[in-house]
Write a protein that holds these residues in place. Structure first.
Motif: not given
Length: 330
Positions: A87, A90-91, A93-94, A98, A141, A143-144, A147, A149, A151
């Protein structure tokens, strides 16, 4: 840095799988690997820059992701490390441009399902804390991806190799002790064994997979010629000289698991809380493995073979590589 070059952070890069990924990245001319690990010990691959990164620390993750084009997440640990780590990755990375995420998951996300399992098979959360944590990490992942991203999720079966603590070293111990062998009906499940070199190959080749913004791709990883557990135990036992291979009754293996395996796990848990390593404890076979050895689950890795263009390690070569870690099998 040339435009064709990419910088890749390997989280958990000092671990069993991470080490092999880093070694393979070093052979790629256009890639600069960077190791991220909670502890920087003697297992760090020489010649590669390393950062001390706690995967459950957002600030450390953000710092580690600076200038990174892709991150390969092969961190292992307890439920918090697996779930919260994914989690927060991903935060971070955002917040860091990204980068592409390549995440190592597990076949455990399929739970106790049986039959031929493809990437489209629904997840099944009935394998306790580990399966639950792996599923939660995959949700992060996905969710990434939602948004924006990019993956790739890799779902390996049982990862073998000469440094594998779970599927090589402890199997050798149990074979030598006569705890494993031909288990009869108790060992007729599919092993879904995959060589660590093939898992690393999948992770490195995933770097070149073209993804649309917001796209997440998933790949099962299991050697096409991986045998049933009984065959694996017999072949492995012969290869290390742990002969004669015993026929283990269902009663005997259950007694070992429930009278030794469970108490040892409890002791390990207590000692871990007071920061004492329990390396001196005997290795009991946990009851969860008895279920796995019987489970008729077979991962379909056709997608990985075709889209990642993997060259799988033949079963007999995998056995040879594992057998090299023991010179005095008796």
């Amino acid at each position: 840095m040339k435009s064709t070059e990419i910088k890749v952070l390997v989280l958990g890069g000092n671990g069993f799988v991470g080490n092999e990924i880093v070694r393979q990245l070093m052979q790629m001319n256009h890639v600069t690997p960077l190791i991220g690990s909670r502890t920087l010990g003697d297992k760090i691959v020489q010649g590669v820059a390393a950062l001390k990164i706690d995967s459950t620390n957002l600030l450390e993750l953000k710092d580690g992701l600076k200038g990174v084009d892709a991150v390969i997440n092969c961190v292992t640990g307890d439920a918090t490390t697996i779930t919260q780590g994914a989690q927060l990755l991903c935060h971070a990375a955002a917040l860091s441009g990204m980068p592409k995420i390549i995440h190592l998951s597990s076949q455990s996300v399929y739970g106790t399902q049986t039959g031929i399992i493809s990437e489209n098979t629904p997840l099944h959360d009935d394998l306790g804390w580990y399966g639950h944590a792996k599923i939660a990490a995959e949700y992060a992942i996905e969710d990434y991806g939602r948004n924006g991203g990019k993956a790739i999720i890799l779902r390996p079966g049982c990862i073998s190799g000469k440094d594998s603590p779970l599927w090589t070293e402890r199997i050798i111990t149990w074979l030598k002790q006569g705890k494993l062998g031909d288990l009869g009906a108790s060992g007729d499940g599919w092993s879904n064994i995959v060589d660590v070199a093939d898992v690393a190959q999948a992770a490195t080749k995933a770097l070149n997979v073209s993804l649309r913004e917001g796209e997440v791709k998933i790949f099962n990883l299991s050697a096409p010629d991986s045998p049933r557990w009984n065959q694996y135990f017999v072949d492995f036992g012969v290869s290390i000289g742990a002969t004669p291979i015993k026929r283990i009754s269902n009663r005997a293996i259950k007694l070992d698991a429930y009278l030794l395996g469970i108490p040892i796990k409890i002791i390990e848990h207590i000692l871990k809380k007071v920061h004492i390593k329990a390396t001196w404890l005997p290795h009991g076979i946990p009851p969860s493995l008895l279920k796995l050895f019987r489970q008729e689950i077979k991962l379909d890795s056709t997608k990985a073979t075709t889209e990642l263009e993997l060259t799988w390690t033949p079963y007999h070569i995998m056995l040879q590589n594992q057998s090299c870690i023991t010179k005095n099998p008796r």
